[in-house]
Design an enzyme around this catalytic site. Structure first.
Site, PDB file in Angstrom:
ATOM      1  N   GLY A 175      28.472  73.834  41.621  1.00  8.61           N
ATOM      2  CA  GLY A 175      27.473  72.852  41.232  1.00  8.61           C
ATOM      3  C   GLY A 175      26.084  73.457  41.248  1.00  8.61           C
ATOM      4  O   GLY A 175      25.909  74.671  41.144  1.00  8.61           O
TER       5      GLY A 175
ATOM      6  N   LYS B 222      37.243  66.605  45.122  1.00 11.27           N
ATOM      7  CA  LYS B 222      36.328  65.581  44.607  1.00 11.27           C
ATOM      8  C   LYS B 222      35.855  66.047  43.222  1.00 11.27           C
ATOM      9  O   LYS B 222      34.963  66.881  43.107  1.00 11.27           O
ATOM     10  CB  LYS B 222      35.117  65.382  45.512  1.00 11.27           C
ATOM     11  CG  LYS B 222      34.137  64.331  44.967  1.00 11.27           C
ATOM     12  CD  LYS B 222      32.715  64.652  45.332  1.00 11.27           C
ATOM     13  CE  LYS B 222      31.682  63.889  44.534  1.00 11.27           C
ATOM     14  NZ  LYS B 222      31.780  63.949  43.080  1.00 11.27           N
ATOM     15  N   PRO B 223      36.424  65.498  42.142  1.00 11.14           N
ATOM     16  CA  PRO B 223      35.924  65.827  40.812  1.00 11.14           C
ATOM     17  C   PRO B 223      34.550  65.210  40.610  1.00 11.14           C
ATOM     18  O   PRO B 223      34.187  64.240  41.277  1.00 11.14           O
ATOM     19  CB  PRO B 223      36.953  65.182  39.871  1.00 11.14           C
ATOM     20  CG  PRO B 223      38.103  64.770  40.742  1.00 11.14           C
ATOM     21  CD  PRO B 223      37.542  64.558  42.100  1.00 11.14           C
TER      22      PRO B 223
ATOM     23  N   ASN C 208      30.858  70.389  34.030  1.00  9.46           N
ATOM     24  CA  ASN C 208      30.840  71.124  32.765  1.00  9.46           C
ATOM     25  C   ASN C 208      32.173  71.750  32.380  1.00  9.46           C
ATOM     26  O   ASN C 208      32.445  71.963  31.196  1.00  9.46           O
ATOM     27  CB  ASN C 208      29.734  72.184  32.782  1.00  9.46           C
ATOM     28  CG  ASN C 208      29.873  73.151  33.947  1.00  9.46           C
ATOM     29  OD1 ASN C 208      30.423  72.829  34.991  1.00  9.46           O
ATOM     30  ND2 ASN C 208      29.347  74.352  33.769  1.00  9.46           N
TER      31      ASN C 208
ATOM     32  N   GLU D 249      29.494  78.299  44.396  1.00 17.18           N
ATOM     33  CA  GLU D 249      29.225  78.889  43.078  1.00 17.18           C
ATOM     34  C   GLU D 249      28.178  77.992  42.432  1.00 17.18           C
ATOM     35  O   GLU D 249      28.475  76.876  42.014  1.00 17.18           O
ATOM     36  CB  GLU D 249      30.501  78.968  42.247  1.00 17.18           C
ATOM     37  CG  GLU D 249      30.407  79.969  41.104  1.00 17.18           C
ATOM     38  CD  GLU D 249      29.979  79.316  39.802  1.00 17.18           C
ATOM     39  OE1 GLU D 249      28.819  79.560  39.388  1.00 17.18           O
ATOM     40  OE2 GLU D 249      30.763  78.577  39.206  1.00 17.18           O
ATOM     41  N   LEU D 250      26.938  78.497  42.369  1.00 19.11           N
ATOM     42  CA  LEU D 250      25.811  77.626  42.050  1.00 19.11           C
ATOM     43  C   LEU D 250      25.161  78.006  40.721  1.00 19.11           C
ATOM     44  O   LEU D 250      25.829  78.451  39.802  1.00 19.11           O
ATOM     45  CB  LEU D 250      24.808  77.667  43.210  1.00 19.11           C
ATOM     46  CG  LEU D 250      25.422  77.376  44.590  1.00 19.11           C
ATOM     47  CD1 LEU D 250      24.381  77.533  45.697  1.00 19.11           C
ATOM     48  CD2 LEU D 250      26.044  75.986  44.634  1.00 19.11           C
TER      49      LEU D 250
ATOM     50  N   GLU E 248      16.543  76.999  35.686  1.00 20.19           N
ATOM     51  CA  GLU E 248      17.764  76.905  34.885  1.00 20.19           C
ATOM     52  C   GLU E 248      17.678  75.743  33.902  1.00 20.19           C
ATOM     53  O   GLU E 248      17.439  74.603  34.292  1.00 20.19           O
ATOM     54  CB  GLU E 248      18.975  76.724  35.803  1.00 20.19           C
ATOM     55  CG  GLU E 248      20.305  76.779  35.059  1.00 20.19           C
ATOM     56  CD  GLU E 248      21.504  76.682  35.991  1.00 20.19           C
ATOM     57  OE1 GLU E 248      22.567  77.218  35.632  1.00 20.19           O
ATOM     58  OE2 GLU E 248      21.376  76.065  37.076  1.00 20.19           O
TER      59      GLU E 248
ATOM     60  N   CYS F 252      27.022  77.982  33.709  1.00 25.71           N
ATOM     61  CA  CYS F 252      26.216  78.698  34.699  1.00 25.71           C
ATOM     62  C   CYS F 252      26.007  80.158  34.323  1.00 25.71           C
ATOM     63  O   CYS F 252      25.063  80.798  34.798  1.00 25.71           O
ATOM     64  CB  CYS F 252      26.860  78.592  36.083  1.00 25.71           C
ATOM     65  SG  CYS F 252      28.543  79.222  36.160  1.00 25.71           S
TER      66      CYS F 252
END
Length: 481
Positions: free
Chosen positions: A228, A175-176, A152, A250-251, A385, A284
């Site tokens: 993610g 890793k994108p 995002n 960071e979720l 979410e 997020c």
């Protein structure tokens, strides 16, 4: 016409993937193929980690000022290529070009903060118990950092990890996300132009099983940072446990947006809309559930509907577009299923609730800005979410109920509060179970802040001095002559 193929960036060079395969990246606004990214594998991860490990010694030995100079150079190149990078972001994931420019600015700010603070990773000196002894608490880099980013904010999330990792003296393998790897590869090209030493920064594109899993499991990668989904984060944490790696996650989030009876209603509406529909709701920190005091609910709901109706959905490359497409058809279908279930559970559909079709919409994955009223706390959409352009409106009796319902969530990343009552604000600081709260303003963290969550929203945090210090570990030295 054949699309451009992007190779892997390993050890300062562009190399072809061991698989020889490439994955086509399509523009979600029109379905056009824009480029192809290398399909990495475990062999490519091994090569990248080996390069990063070899580069770690010389890189960590450089002075903080020298490392800062490289980051400043990279930041300057981002600023120079702002429009080009914004165009890449828009073409690969669909956010409006104006928002893509904001992302480039944020990425540059993250690199700038890291550069400015390379010399602020300070140790401590403590008196020892032996005569003449000093106890030194030094801060040293971890080594090779493995970084996994989400789709995002494809450029900013890379910068958020690269900046502090390199500032602290680590090397990194990134890793994108496979849906939007192009801006990350453009960043790698700028790092090459900035003269970053070979092996300090490596980019391996590909999917989770082929690249993400071996990167997390690699014995020579002691530190993992990932942005993610919560399910993916839990899998990464479990995989990292085998080697007792340090993990920063960071979720997901389910931000409550609380509007009290004394709030500036117009300001709250603007912030609620921005925090929900920015980047198509694919954030997020997005406003996922809007709790409005019953005394102002009707006024708020009426004005909110009028504001949402004005949102312009269309070609994200056009100036003035408020919202572009969803990043993929799968994401669109997921959001629509959640909306339809909410309606079946009793929510009232005020606006939207469907995929946009006809004309330009037929070639992209556009979902209408959606407003749901009569939402109750027992509905699934209040707890899961959404990550899409759906605003759920809930009525609360008072501040007590707003706080209670806000905290009844598996997530604890971001929250919003609109009130003029200082007592409520102070109470919020004690009772609201979220790591980041925006008071009387819309969304948007700053590079010097600390972006972190509680519960299922992750571990650790990003940005600011606290985020930077995550990229070092302490070493205790009992010093005697």
């Amino acid at each position: 016409m054949s699309v451009k193929k992007h190779d892997l960036f390993i050890n300062g060079q562009w190399v072809k993937p061991a698989s020889g395969q490439y994955v086509t990246i399509k523009n979600p606004a029109n379905g056009v193929e824009v480029a192809a990214a290398a399909k990495g594998s475990v062999a490519d991860v091994d090569k990248a980690v080996a390069a990063a490990r070899k580069a770690f010694g010389p890189w960590s030995a450089k002075t903080a000022s020298v490392r800062a100079d490289y980051l400043y150079a990279l930041e300057n190149l981002l600023v120079r290529d702002k429009e080009k990078l914004a165009t890449i972001i828009t073409s690969e994931m669909g956010k409006p070009i104006a928002e893509a420019r904001v992302e480039v600015d944020f990425a540059a700010g993250l690199l700038r903060f890291a550069a400015e603070n390379t010399r602020r990773l300070q140790g401590e000196i403590i008196p020892g118990e032996r005569e003449g002894e000093k106890i030194l608490i030094d801060r040293v880099p971890h080594g090779v950092v493995g970084a996994i980013t989400a789709w995002n904010f494809p450029l900013a999330l890379c910068a958020r990890k690269i900046g502090p990792a390199l500032a602290a003296g680590n090397t990194i393998v990134v890793k994108p996300h496979e849906l939007s790897p192009l801006s990350a590869m453009a960043l790698a090209a700028l790092a090459q132009e900035a003269g970053l030493p070979e092996g300090v920064l490596n980019m391996v594109t590909g999917d989770g099983p082929d690249v993400g899993v071996p990167l997390v499991a690699h014995p020579n990668v002691p530190f993992i940072t990932m942005t993610g989904s919560t399910p993916a984060g839990k899998k990464i944490m479990a995989a990292a446990a085998e080697h007792l790696k340090e993990v920063r996650l960071e979720l997901g989030g389910k931000a409550p947006f609380i509007v009290m009876d004394d709030a500036d209603i117009e300001a709250a509406i603007e912030a609620a809309v921005s925090a929900r529909f920015f980047n198509g709701g694919q954030v997020c920190t997005a406003n996922e559930r809007t709790y409005v005091h019953e005394a102002v609910y009707d006024q708020f709901a009426k004005s909110l509907r009028a504001r949402v109706e004005k949102l312009k959905v269309g070609d994200p490359m056009q100036e003035g577009t408020d919202m572009g497409p969803k990043v993929s058809l799968a994401e669109l279908e997921k959001v629509d299923a959640m909306v339809q279930k909410a309606i079946a559970q009793g929510a009232k559909l005020e606006l939207g609730g469907h995929r946009l079709t006809g004309g330009q919409y037929d070639h992209g994955t556009y979902y209408a800005p959606t407003l749901l009223s009569n939402v109750t706390h027992g509905m699934d959409i209040v707890h899961n979410e959404v990550f899409g352009p759906v605003l759920s409106l809930l009525k609360v009796r008072d501040f007590d109920e707003a706080l209670r319902l806000a905290n009844e969530s598996q997530y604890g990343l971001s929250a919003y509060l609109f009130t003029k009552d200082l007592a409520r604000v102070l109470r919020m600081t004690r009772e609201l179970e979220f790591g980041e709260v925006y008071v009387n303003r819309g969304a948007g963290e700053e590079p010097q802040g600390f972006h972190h969550g509680y519960k299922n929203s992750g571990l650790g945090g990003e940005d600011g001095q606290h985020g930077l210090e995550a990229y070092v570990q302490t070493k205790t030295i009992y010093l005697n002559a």
